[in-house]
Design an enzyme around this catalytic site. Sequence first.
Site, PDB file in Angstrom:
ATOM      1  N   CYS A 127      -5.383  -1.713  -1.651  1.00 59.24           N
ATOM      2  CA  CYS A 127      -6.113  -2.816  -1.947  1.00 59.24           C
ATOM      3  C   CYS A 127      -7.176  -2.258  -3.176  1.00 59.24           C
ATOM      4  CB  CYS A 127      -6.981  -3.235  -1.084  1.00 59.24           C
ATOM      5  SG  CYS A 127      -5.828  -3.966   0.357  1.00 59.24           S
TER       6      CYS A 127
ATOM      7  N   CYS B  40       0.962  -1.247   0.066  1.00 59.64           N
ATOM      8  CA  CYS B  40       0.094   0.184  -0.016  1.00 59.64           C
ATOM      9  C   CYS B  40       0.770   1.164   0.035  1.00 59.64           C
ATOM     10  CB  CYS B  40      -0.807   0.098   1.146  1.00 59.64           C
ATOM     11  SG  CYS B  40      -1.938  -1.503   1.458  1.00 59.64           S
TER      12      CYS B  40
ATOM     13  N   SER C 171     -14.073  -4.734   7.352  1.00 58.45           N
ATOM     14  CA  SER C 171     -13.105  -4.076   6.219  1.00 58.45           C
ATOM     15  C   SER C 171     -14.081  -3.579   5.016  1.00 58.45           C
ATOM     16  CB  SER C 171     -12.357  -5.291   5.474  1.00 58.45           C
ATOM     17  OG  SER C 171     -11.808  -5.023   4.168  1.00 58.45           O
TER      18      SER C 171
END
Length: 557
Positions: A197, A52, A473
């Site tokens: 992501c 990330c 999430s």
Amino acid sequence: MTFDPRHQSRVLLDGADRAAARSFFKAIGFTDEDLAKPLVGVAHCWSEFTPCNWNHRKVAEKVKEGIRAAGGTPIEFNTISVTDGIAMGTEGMKASLISREVVADSVELVARGHLLDAFVGISGCDKTIPGMVMAMARLNLPSVMLYGGSILYGEHRGRRLTIQDVFEAIGAFNAGKIGERELKEIETRACPGAGACGGQFTANTMATAFEMLGVSPMGFNGVPAVDPRKEEVAFETGRLVMDLLRRGVLPRQIITRKALHNAIAGVMATGGSTNAVLHLLAVAGEAEVGLTIDEFDRISRKTPLLADMKPWGHYTAPEMHEAGGMAVVAKRLLEAGRLNDKEMTVTGLTIGDEARRAQEAPGQKVIRQLANPIVRHGGLAILRGNLAPEGCVAKLAGHEQPVFRGRARVFDREEDAFAAVKAKKIKAGDFIVIRYEGPKGGPGMREMLQVTGALQGAGLGASVALMTDGRFSGATHGFMVGHVAPEAAVGGPIAAVKDGDTIAIDIKKRRLDVELPAAELRKRLKAVKPPKPRYTSGAMAKYARLVSSASEGAVTG
């Protein structure tokens, strides 16, 4: 009145009395010419823990080049990141939300301690994005947030993958639906390089929301991490922060109530993460703007869901960028009369101007036309009821079932719930309750992707519901309700639920209730003995002492 670009650094560096400070700077290569220019911080979250933030130092170099070209002196520094995808399902996940506060605090301390005139915050993994914007709002210095960008999608047997597919593959493997070899193939191919992501999970949700808020330039965050244009937008971000500094444009002039409503509308139109509720409440608090959890629901009810994004839809963040990005979403909302179009952004243009400049890719299928929305309401809802008097957050995107009644299966920690799913002890019609995972009780309000992914992979996503005082999430989908408040650790009604109780969700009525008489619920709550605190010292214990309710953003300030 003209704004002094060296409004802070003059005090730090000018005059004979500040010779010692200048000497320290000269020791690492700064010159008198450098120190006569505005000092502009370049904060980032690089670490070797995660893709990330893997490109942050490279992005920072380009931001610094832009600052120098525009007449400033950049000073690079970094802060922490806790990677949700790695920590998920372990005790380590409790550090994730806490890290948001540490990111904001550490950037604030560096900026205050060294009297920076302005700064750029480079973000990546989930909590670093709101953490940087919280610091912007708190410091109220000329500043810009730049997202390091999404990862590209992986591919496996003709299917495009994100990390969501790995978590669901774990569930499929444990259910005997796939073998170890296929699990390994998915694991190896899902994450092909640098970037956060790739679905409309929390990172991309917040990156897009902050373009809508106006604290990031429209279209800059959407450029994927490995796209060569990321370096170009990084350079332009450096030039832009110098323009903001010279004009004296401050974050609190941009982070208004109407601008926050635009950000919320952007989340709802893209089916974004439930975490956006926590993070936008936190940013509003830092900017001293009144915002309540119920405003999210009011905006959701009148905002069409337009972007067909994973985890519940078909497309990834890089594909949305190719389609035209958030500018196209803003254009749709403008056409629908759902955009406060006169709100200013860091580019100097209004959000309405940015929407009108949108360049939509011909024939793109990611962002629906206004006349053909996925559904006519947004992707989230705020529920109340006898289990959530202060509210909770339900994700609507990805299922059409408006009502669910099920028998309670109660767990006091996430690991126990996951073990039950793995052992095939969860059946259709069950309503899983995971408690003592809230801001104080966890502490840290863990995300439950390990459990929700396992349910999806086991084929139970449509027949089982789950509620928690923890979080989900952004990759979670299905009938899931999180942020239940008050949490169990402070005596919230969720603490009184027992195995076998009937729990009902009614989305249209915005209700979450256990089917018990009020007197029985009160009686049970009086008898509840919460577990002893898991941490009695250190950062975890400090956070548990200070943190507010999830309904207020789970902030410590």
